[in-house]
Design an enzyme around this catalytic site. Structure first.
Site, PDB file in Angstrom:
ATOM      1  N   PRO A 147     -13.366   4.733 -19.700  1.00 40.07           N
ATOM      2  CA  PRO A 147     -12.642   4.542 -21.021  1.00 40.07           C
ATOM      3  C   PRO A 147     -13.373   5.456 -22.176  1.00 40.07           C
ATOM      4  CG  PRO A 147     -13.717   2.541 -20.613  1.00 40.07           C
ATOM      5  CD  PRO A 147     -13.728   3.375 -19.615  1.00 40.07           C
ATOM      6  N   GLU A 148     -14.456   6.060 -21.435  1.00 42.54           N
ATOM      7  CA  GLU A 148     -15.330   6.487 -22.285  1.00 42.54           C
ATOM      8  C   GLU A 148     -14.970   7.770 -23.182  1.00 42.54           C
ATOM      9  OE1 GLU A 148     -17.817   5.446 -18.973  1.00 42.54           O
ATOM     10  OE2 GLU A 148     -15.924   6.340 -19.263  1.00 42.54           O
TER      11      GLU A 148
END
Length: 258
Positions: A147-148
């Site tokens: 999810p960065e």
């Protein structure tokens, strides 16, 4: 069997040629900190030539939920936090991240094959740790997620190169930019998982894989693993040459050096 505890909630146990590395922070779903990455790097730097297989696992119900939430603080006083890192000069920040990456990259060191035993969540740094391994066995309830980008960051713990190797350019692009979860069945279908098993069968499945890997003669196993790794980046002529050289070494050893 012998074992050792390390800082950063990392525990190791050695059984012959097999080293098991456990993230041991189950009350926080094995959330990681810079101390975790430094501890992992220390394990890698202490490997000896007799280790053939490294198994990476997480204690409790999740492999790793990723970065410890306290580190998302932009407060410069949070040691190891994003705020502190973001205020460093660029070269110093990159050097620090390079040290963190060392905790992941060693899992593809020459001479060893690494296996991630993944249950529950493998998110962010947790997913990148699983991706850093050569092989992955997932439980049916497992999911991986990067999810960065949705958090304003990038995957920086070796995850982009390993993901592209496994699933290809366009799929890796989609997974990194959307940050969506990949369940176990999809992970197996797209090449992220080598096997998917019921939660109760994870240890047995990993054990069977370890047994199969260590059954091959050590020299042949290590040369073959090196060839598979180099095939990802070599052009055909270079890879053909690598195969010739490796086979010549094997034949020389098999005939006793004559």
């Amino acid at each position: 069997m012998s074992g050792a505890d390390h800082d950063g909630w990392v525990r190791t146990a050695r059984d012959g040629a097999v080293l098991t590395v456990t993230l041991d922070r189950p009350d926080r779903l094995n959330a990681q900190t810079p101390a975790t990455w430094e501890a992992l790097a220390a394990v890698g730097s202490s490997l000896d030539d007799d280790v053939r297989v490294v198994v990476v696992r997480g204690a409790g119900r999740s492999f790793s939920a990723g970065l410890d939430r306290s580190l998302f603080s932009t407060d410069p006083g949070t040691a190891g936090g994003l705020g502190e890192l973001g205020r460093l000069p660029a070269e110093e920040a990159q050097e620090r991240i390079r040290r963190y990456q060392a905790g992941f990259r060693w899992l593809r060191s020459p001479g060893v094959v690494s296996i991630a035993a993944v249950q529950g969540h493998a998110i962010g740094a947790g997913a990148q740790l699983a991706l850093a391994c050569d092989l992955r066995v997932l439980t049916e309830d497992a999911d991986l997620r990067l999810p960065e980008a949705t958090l304003g960051l990038v995957p920086d713990l070796t995850g982009t190169s390993t993901l592209v190797e496994l699933v290809g350019y366009s799929r890796a692009m989609e997974l990194c930019l959307t940050g969506r979860p990949v369940g176990a069945a999809e992970a197996q279908a797209i090449g992220l998982a080598n096997a998917v098993v019921p939660a109760a069968g994870l240890e047995e499945a990993v054990g069977a894989l370890v047994t199969a890997i260590t059954a091959a003669p050590v020299g042949a196993s290590r040369e073959t693993a090196a060839l598979v790794r180099s095939a990802v980046r070599n052009d055909p002529d270079s890879q053909d040459a690598a195969e010739r050289a490796a086979q010549t070494r094997r034949l020389t050893e098999l005939v006793g050096g004559r």
